[in-house]
Design an enzyme around this catalytic site. Structure first.
Site, PDB file in Angstrom:
ATOM      1  N   TYR A  72      45.107  -8.649   7.272  1.00 16.40           N
ATOM      2  CA  TYR A  72      45.242  -9.765   6.333  1.00 16.40           C
ATOM      3  C   TYR A  72      45.423 -11.019   7.157  1.00 16.40           C
ATOM      4  CZ  TYR A  72      44.989  -9.080   1.390  1.00 16.40           C
ATOM      5  OH  TYR A  72      44.507  -8.928   0.128  1.00 16.40           O
ATOM      6  N   GLU A  74      45.462 -14.577   5.576  1.00 20.86           N
ATOM      7  CA  GLU A  74      45.425 -15.787   4.736  1.00 20.86           C
ATOM      8  C   GLU A  74      45.944 -16.967   5.530  1.00 20.86           C
ATOM      9  OE1 GLU A  74      47.553 -14.844   1.180  1.00 20.86           O
ATOM     10  OE2 GLU A  74      45.947 -13.527   0.470  1.00 20.86           O
ATOM     11  N   ASP A 249      23.460 -27.434  -0.422  1.00 22.30           N
ATOM     12  CA  ASP A 249      23.567 -25.981  -0.326  1.00 22.30           C
ATOM     13  C   ASP A 249      22.317 -25.495   0.415  1.00 22.30           C
ATOM     14  OD1 ASP A 249      23.566 -23.265  -0.691  1.00 22.30           O
ATOM     15  OD2 ASP A 249      23.983 -23.327  -2.844  1.00 22.30           O
ATOM     16  N   THR A 278      24.856 -19.619   3.085  1.00 21.43           N
ATOM     17  CA  THR A 278      25.103 -18.206   3.340  1.00 21.43           C
ATOM     18  C   THR A 278      24.814 -18.002   4.820  1.00 21.43           C
ATOM     19  OG1 THR A 278      22.804 -17.633   2.908  1.00 21.43           O
ATOM     20  CG2 THR A 278      24.329 -17.471   1.048  1.00 21.43           C
ATOM     21  N   LYS A 281      20.790 -15.068   5.131  1.00 19.85           N
ATOM     22  CA  LYS A 281      19.385 -15.255   4.736  1.00 19.85           C
ATOM     23  C   LYS A 281      18.590 -15.650   5.989  1.00 19.85           C
ATOM     24  CE  LYS A 281      20.823 -16.128   0.000  1.00 19.85           C
ATOM     25  NZ  LYS A 281      20.834 -17.047  -1.150  1.00 19.85           N
ATOM     26  N   ARG A 287      26.425 -10.681   5.916  1.00 21.32           N
ATOM     27  CA  ARG A 287      26.516 -11.177   4.540  1.00 21.32           C
ATOM     28  C   ARG A 287      27.783 -12.015   4.389  1.00 21.32           C
ATOM     29  NH1 ARG A 287      23.778 -10.334   0.343  1.00 21.32           N
ATOM     30  NH2 ARG A 287      22.419  -9.113   1.670  1.00 21.32           N
TER      31      ARG A 287
END
Ligand code: PLP
Length: 486
Positions: A72, A74, A249, A278, A281, A287
């Site tokens: 974790y 955060e 974007d 992203t 692509k 991903r």
């Protein structure tokens, strides 16, 4: 295919790594190991023209399968809400550093789990940074963490009054750019700009006129299915004229920006306030998502987790660092240029065979084929092509008479097959195969005997012929050539 991207020089090592991994997995759930093997076989034997997909390198893929997944983390680099994040700090800082260097961005945030998540982070940062209230102005406070409950009460109301102008879905925009079924179309008052009805091209004067009238807080540029480059300098002028924030974007075309195919006015990074993407692509990474921003937005982007994101995927951030390091190699520029050259060859291959393309061609990584000239819907074309082993996806064309479900188009992209090593000659052959399938497909009929928008009839023998041709092309350009599973 650049050898470095596929692990070819380390074929034996990569094969051993996957053999071992699959053996370990099979000991627990053999069906998962089997499906994983089958997925490789299927990807190897299919002609993948899905414009949003690619093949990441074994180095990128292997990086995702580690114990970083167990952490974790955060917070941000050096500021975690969990203990013992020193190694996560290392990989997240590396991913951000590579992203800043690669794209020339002042600031990079590597935590978004996907492109949609990156857009949520961007929307939040713009709202937090730009929405004024009288109380905020008086106090000179810009840090939303320092607001009182009363300030928040006013701010919440103001957040709901903000406007977003994005490219319409049927012109090639993405559903997160203000389309109603997405939260971006609910949280903002939204309007859309389209493309010119005769040329199919973006009409910047029309975008400017709409922006003057609508006065958006956010002007979104970028697309998923527009086969042309965008003048981001012009988009910034439009945003500045109306006091909007320019958000770009670049999810689809980040690889062309990284590979310096899009430079100057076509490079969004120097022109936009916030850029999202992203990483899986055309950028050919794991991903995931990424946000690049001007310094002014950095602190608000940093609040992405926990504002709209769950705990960062440290294993994927590590893989982003590896993929971005690959994209900084000269070979990636060669790859990116080949994506664009191949798209041109694919478009030419269609045009010489009398097919209809939206905008009449392409100057990026994708081609939008209007299949209505074959008397087919996008759905029928997609299914017939799939039967012949050609993997595409149906897509609306501007002002599509068949709507977003059946559509009248098929979207084709070159990033994945370019990774396999396809060149212009192979893409010309691909165009000929697609034309062969579509010109020998008839629309089917419904059970009641009427015309169907979904069923189709492909002439005998075509699928087998096209599959055989495709098998030759694929065999000559193997996927992960050094990788042999035992
Ligand atoms: C693919 C895409 C997204 C969404 O990416 P996910 O990783 O699927 O969330 C967002 N915006 C654009 C323009 C895209 O093409």
């Amino acid at each position: 295919m650049s050898a470095a991207s596929t692990g070819e020089p380390m074929g034996k090592t990569v094969s051993a790594a996957y053999d071992a991994a699959l053996e370990v997995i099979a000991a627990v759930e053999p069906r998962v190991a089997q499906a994983t093997r089958q997925e490789l076989a299927d990807q190897r034997s299919s002609l993948k023209l899905i414009a949003s997909e690619n093949y990441a390198s074994p180095a990128v893929l292997l990086t995702m399968g580690t114990w970083f997944s167990d952490k974790y983390a955060e917070g941000t680099v050096g500021h975690r809400f969990y203990a013992a994040c020193q190694n996560v700090d290392t990989v997240e800082a590396l991913a951000a550093e590579h992203a800043r260097e690669l794209f020339g961005a002042p600031y990079a945030y590597a935590q978004p789990h996907s492109g949609i998540d990156a857009n949520l982070v961007a929307f939040w940062s713009i709202l937090a940074n730009r929405v004024e209230t009288p109380a905020l102005a008086e106090k000179g406070v810009r840090n939303v963490n320092e607001l009182t409950e009363d300030d928040w009460e006013t701010l919440r109301k103001r957040f709901g009054e903000q406007r977003l102008l994005g490219m319409s879905l049927d012109a090639g925009g993405h559903l997160t750019h203000g389309f109603r079924p997405n939260i971006s179309g609910k949280m903002f008052h939204q309007q859309q700009y389209g493309t010119d009805p005769t040329t199919g091209l973006l009409d910047y004067d029309a975008v400017a006129a709409k922006a003057r009238e609508f006065k958006p807080l956010v002007l979104v540029a970028g697309y998923s299915a527009y086969p042309r480059r965008v003048d981001f300098a012009r988009m910034r002028e439009i945003a500045d004229e109306v006091g909007a924030v320019l958000m770009v974007d670049m999810a689809h075309f980040a690889g062309l920006v990284a590979g310096k195919v899009f430079t100057g006015d076509e490079d969004p990074v120097p022109h936009a306030h916030v850029v999202t993407t992203t990483t899986h692509k055309s950028l050919r990474g794991p991903r995931g998502g990424l946000v690049l921003a001007q310094e002014e937005f950095a602190a608000d982007v940093d609040r992405g987790c926990p504002m709209v994101l769950g705990g960062p995927l440290s294993h994927v951030m590590a893989a982003k660092a590896v993929a971005l390091a690959e994209a900084r190699q000269p070979a990636f520029q060669t790859y990116a240029q080949a994506i664009a050259d191949n798209a041109k060859a694919l478009a030419e291959g269609f045009l010489t065979r009398d097919a209809t393309l939206v905008t009449g061609g392409t100057d990026n990584h994708l081609v939008l084929l209007d299949v209505s000239s074959y008397g087919l819907t996008g759905r029928q074309a997609e299914s017939a092509l799939l039967e012949a082993g050609v993997v595409t996806n149906r897509n609306s064309v501007p002002r599509d008479p068949n709507g977003a479900w059946y559509t009248s188009g098929v979207r084709l992209g070159t990033p994945a097959l370019t990774t396999r090593g396809f060149g212009p000659a192979e893409f010309d052959t691909v165009a000929s195969m697609i034309v062969e399938v579509l010109s020998q497909t008839q629309p089917g009929t419904t059970k009641a005997g009427g015309p169907s928008k979904a069923s189709y009839v492909l002439a005998d023998g075509v699928a087998d012929r096209v599959r055989a041709r495709s098998a030759e092309l694929l065999a000559a350009n193997p996927l992960y050539p050094g990788l042999e599973l035992g």
